[in-house]
Enzyme design. Structure first.
Site, PDB file in Angstrom:
ATOM      1  CB  SER A   8     -60.667  26.467 -54.348  1.00  0.00           C
ATOM      2  OG  SER A   8     -59.807  27.269 -53.582  1.00  0.00           O
ATOM      3  CG  HIS A  31     -57.343  23.377 -54.081  1.00  0.00           C
ATOM      4  ND1 HIS A  31     -56.612  22.358 -54.580  1.00  0.00           N
ATOM      5  CD2 HIS A  31     -56.982  24.672 -54.477  1.00  0.00           C
ATOM      6  CE1 HIS A  31     -55.436  23.072 -54.889  1.00  0.00           C
ATOM      7  NE2 HIS A  31     -55.746  24.447 -54.689  1.00  0.00           N
ATOM      8  CG  ASP A  33     -55.850  27.723 -53.414  1.00  0.00           C
ATOM      9  OD1 ASP A  33     -55.074  27.047 -53.797  1.00  0.00           O
ATOM     10  OD2 ASP A  33     -56.994  28.034 -53.823  1.00  0.00           O
ATOM     11  CG  MET A  35     -52.203  32.006 -51.818  1.00  0.00           C
ATOM     12  SD  MET A  35     -53.258  33.256 -52.753  1.00  0.00           S
ATOM     13  CE  MET A  35     -54.124  31.909 -53.646  1.00  0.00           C
ATOM     14  CG  HIS A  64     -52.023  24.981 -54.594  1.00  0.00           C
ATOM     15  ND1 HIS A  64     -52.537  25.648 -55.935  1.00  0.00           N
ATOM     16  CD2 HIS A  64     -50.686  25.095 -55.155  1.00  0.00           C
ATOM     17  CE1 HIS A  64     -51.912  26.127 -56.559  1.00  0.00           C
ATOM     18  NE2 HIS A  64     -50.573  25.683 -56.253  1.00  0.00           N
ATOM     19  CG  MET A  66     -49.845  28.883 -54.784  1.00  0.00           C
ATOM     20  SD  MET A  66     -51.423  29.802 -55.352  1.00  0.00           S
ATOM     21  CE  MET A  66     -52.603  28.992 -54.621  1.00  0.00           C
ATOM     22  CG  MET A 135     -50.698  26.867 -61.041  1.00  0.00           C
ATOM     23  SD  MET A 135     -52.091  26.794 -59.971  1.00  0.00           S
ATOM     24  CE  MET A 135     -52.950  28.466 -60.003  1.00  0.00           C
ATOM     25  CG  ASP A 173     -55.866  25.808 -58.799  1.00  0.00           C
ATOM     26  OD1 ASP A 173     -57.075  26.343 -58.878  1.00  0.00           O
ATOM     27  OD2 ASP A 173     -55.284  25.725 -57.746  1.00  0.00           O
TER      28      ASP A 173
END
Length: 220
Positions: A8, A31, A33, A35, A64, A66, A135, A173
């Site tokens: 990540s 990965h 993330d 957000m 991913h 979020m 998660m 994750d």
């Protein structure tokens, strides 16, 4: 299925993302993330960074999301070149449509579940996904402690995936390190996101090799 490690970049140096991507040549994915400070209480990066990173590395990007409106934004990440785009079941209002749009644009479609979200209600969606992400921390921040409470759900998820042919990758994750990766692999995971355990190590590539070996031993 073969063990896959997805470091990540949330734990990487954002000022040196191209170099940080190059530091993990043995990774299967990177990965990413995303957000938005709405679905989770943190703000990270978005489409412009993904587009730039896509040009800077040959590694497939595992995005991913979020975010509060994944149905609106997910297809754009696939168009930006992500190899996999994962949306949260808790945030998506039209998951089937969104997952199909992701696939139609050439990316793998993933569905993520928070620690307290049961897996059984989503059994009928397994045919629409390429990856199910469980998660193992509350989403929003890196460096959190692994939540053992998710392991029974992980075992149930493995049973459901195998029941439907076993084609769906099962990703975990959050808090994945040299010790917890073994428990996750034993419970049925085959794709492992690791942030601090990789980018916090003096040799990120060696850390990936160690995580892969530990997961392969436990899952054999």
């Amino acid at each position: 299925m073969a063990v896959q490690i997805s470091p990540s970049i949330l734990a990487a140096d954002f000022a040196r993302l191209a170099d940080e991507a190059a530091a993990v040549p043995n990774a299967d994915w990177l990965h990413v993330d995303v957000m938005d400070y709405h679905f989770v209480p943190n703000l990270t990066l978005g489409l412009p960074v993904v587009e730039s990173l896509r040009k800077a590395t040959d590694k497939p990007l595992d995005c991913h999301l979020m975010i509060a409106e994944p149905d609106r934004w997910a297809p754009q990440y696939a168009e930006a070149g992500a190899g996999s785009v994962t949306v949260h079941a808790e945030a998506s209002r039209a998951p089937v449509r969104t997952l199909r749009e992701i696939r139609a644009l050439g990316a793998r479609a993933g569905l993520a579940l928070n620690p307290a979200t049961a897996v059984e209600p989503f059994e009928d969606l397994l045919g629409e996904v390429d990856m199910l992400l469980l998660m193992t921390v509350e989403p929003g921040f890196g460096g959190q402690k692994f939540l053992d409470v998710v392991l029974p759900k992980l075992r149930r998820a493995r049973e459901l995936v195998d029941k439907h042919g076993g084609h769906v990758w099962l990703q975990v994750d959050g808090g994945v390190d040299g010790e917890t990766v073994e428990r996750c692999a034993e419970a049925g995971a085959d794709v492992f996101v690791a942030g601090s355990a990789v980018y916090g190590a003096s040799d990120p590539a060696a850390a990936i090799d160690e995580l892969r070996a530990a997961a392969e031993r436990a899952g054999a």
